[in-house]
Design a protein around this motif. Structure first.
Motif, PDB file in Angstrom:
ATOM      1  N   VAL A 384      17.783  87.016  12.534  1.00 32.70           N
ATOM      2  CA  VAL A 384      16.942  86.124  11.732  1.00 32.70           C
ATOM      3  C   VAL A 384      17.392  84.673  11.837  1.00 32.70           C
ATOM      4  CG1 VAL A 384      16.198  87.840  10.035  1.00 32.70           C
ATOM      5  CG2 VAL A 384      18.362  86.631   9.687  1.00 32.70           C
ATOM      6  N   THR A 391      16.423  85.811  18.363  1.00 29.35           N
ATOM      7  CA  THR A 391      15.514  85.851  17.215  1.00 29.35           C
ATOM      8  C   THR A 391      14.092  85.524  17.642  1.00 29.35           C
ATOM      9  OG1 THR A 391      17.290  85.158  15.722  1.00 29.35           O
ATOM     10  CG2 THR A 391      15.052  84.888  14.933  1.00 29.35           C
ATOM     11  N   GLN A 406      11.473  86.337   8.885  1.00 30.48           N
ATOM     12  CA  GLN A 406      12.624  85.988   8.065  1.00 30.48           C
ATOM     13  C   GLN A 406      12.427  86.391   6.605  1.00 30.48           C
ATOM     14  OE1 GLN A 406      12.894  81.773   9.079  1.00 30.48           O
ATOM     15  NE2 GLN A 406      14.828  82.131  10.118  1.00 30.48           N
ATOM     16  N   ILE A 410      15.227  89.324   5.921  1.00 34.44           N
ATOM     17  CA  ILE A 410      16.501  88.806   5.409  1.00 34.44           C
ATOM     18  C   ILE A 410      17.053  89.632   4.239  1.00 34.44           C
ATOM     19  CG2 ILE A 410      17.500  86.885   4.085  1.00 34.44           C
ATOM     20  CD1 ILE A 410      16.219  84.972   6.057  1.00 34.44           C
TER      21      ILE A 410
END
Length: 432
Positions: A384, A391, A406, A410
């Motif tokens: 992330v 990513t 994200q 996350i």
């Protein structure tokens, strides 16, 4: 001053991308160049940009030809029988599909390369998600979890920690095996819970032990592109390309270039057909290639100006010296979020040695600090982080915006890091 400028730059980048005020391409170019000019880098900024671009050039080339390769063999129908078998094996159940995705990523990441892991996992599983109209954020999240918790002695972060602290990688890794197993359990439980939620969202019909799997109807244009007789040649070619790439004998970009050429000749020997297939997938490849080059420019400027090193040195002063025994535990908790701020080189060669030495002077073994850092910093954190090309590779292959990935992934990646940190306390790797 450099540390403050760097911190503001990173925060500005994250805010602009997460709030969609700027596209990742624009933010990754505009923010670091502006910061470099403000910090007085002047015309040297251009040198930093070129150096950063050069560092990611092989990844960009690999990405472009990987998109073309998988696009060509997908058009030819190589994935159709595989998808059908996967669907029969998992019964069309999102819970099993998510678990399968995570385990596939876990296995592919045995070579320690996030880019290779995503290049294999996402193209293989994406058609399954699309066939069932599943949320593609689940795909990137599960691939990220599978890759993130698989840190091995030969992985990049482990090697960096070993070199930075002059400790054998196997000594750092072995005590973490128990925590890693806990991480795998967390990953599978997450896949199960998210899969159940996705089943409810899709309103899948359950009849006994069998879920109703929607069938896919190909359009006339898709049927015209299919080459069913070339399934085995395409599959053998794919295995050869993937196997050689994972072995490390040949650079991935070279293998995908060669594979693309062979795939075109096998399936579409006519020159006009070849141009049509390249044109069909070039837009997606070039759009993400631009973002990857911009990411290289960002890291090049941040490193060249010294902002990354300045932030690393400044961060050390926030560690309370009178709470030395808590340093590994605190490091484990914050290691994953730090991946959003520091690239692996600046962290492992900048922050880690200073923190580890400070801890050692206060009676805490340096190896514990390294072990705590590895639980999140560019492990669960790298999929992330805007500081790693992998990513952008992950979201590009899945066709998602970085901010979407994200926001969704996350919390789960951070959760895995926290769970493994707590497991280390219970297993006696380091104390609370």
């Amino acid at each position: 001053m450099l540390a403050i400028t760097g911190l503001v730059s990173v925060l500005a980048l994250l805010i602009l991308i997460l709030t969609k005020k700027m596209s990742p391409l624009v933010a990754l170019i505009a923010v670091p160049i502006t910061a470099a000019l403000i910090s007085g880098a002047g015309l040297k900024t251009a040198t930093f940009v070129v150096k950063g671009i050069g560092s990611v050039a092989p990844v960009v080339g690999m990405f472009i030809f990987a998109i073309l390769y998988f696009g060509i063999v997908s058009d030819a129908g190589m994935l159709d029988p595989i998808i059908n078998r996967i669907l029969r094996a998992v019964g069309g159940r999102p819970t099993r599909i998510l678990m399968g995705t995570a385990l596939l990523a876990l296995l592919i990441h045995l070579d320690g390369s996030g880019a290779v892991c995503f290049l294999v996992t996402v193209p293989a599983m994406l058609p399954v998600y699309e066939r069932l109209n599943m949320d593609k954020r689940l795909l990137t999240c599960m691939a990220a979890l599978g890759a993130g918790i698989n840190f091995l002695p030969w992985s990049g972060v482990m090697i960096r920690a070993s070199v930075a602290l002059h400790l054998p990688a196997i000594e750092i890794f072995t005590p973490l095996i128990g925590a890693q197993i806990v991480g795998v359990v967390f990953m599978l439980l997450t896949a199960y819970v998210l899969g159940k939620r996705e089943e409810r969202r899709l309103g899948l019909v359950h009849d006994g032990a069998v879920f109703v799997v929607p069938t896919r109807e190909l359009s006339e244009q898709e049927l015209a592109l299919r080459r069913p007789k070339m399934f085995w040649p395409n599959l053998c070619l794919t295995v050869l390309v993937m196997g050689t790439m994972i072995s490390g004998k040949v650079e991935p970009v070279v293998m995908f270039m060669i594979g693309t050429v062979i795939a075109l000749f096998l399936n579409y020997p006519n020159a006009d057909e070849q141009r049509a297939r390249v044109d069909a997938h070039a837009r997606a490849a070039l759009m993400m290639a631009g973002v990857l080059l911009a990411a290289g420019a960002f890291t090049g400027v941040m490193s060249g100006t010294g902002m990354l090193n300045a932030m690393a040195n400044a961060a050390v002063h926030f560690i309370p010296a009178d709470h030395a025994t808590h340093i590994p535990f605190i490091m484990g908790l914050i290691s994953m979020p730090l991946s959003l701020v520091f690239d692996p080189d600046s962290f492992y060669f900048g922050i880690l040695p200073v923190v580890a030495n400070a801890a050692h002077q206060l009676g805490v073994p340096s190896i514990q600090v390294a072990q705590a850092a590895i639980l999140g910093q560019m492990t669960t954190g790298f999929p992330v982080s805007p500081l790693t090309p992998a990513t952008f590779l992950l979201v590009g292959l899945a066709g998602l915006e970085l901010s979407e990935h994200q926001k969704f992934a996350i919390p789960f990646l951070f959760g895995a890091s926290v769970v493994m940190t707590v497991a280390c306390v219970f297993l006696g790797v380091f104390s609370f």
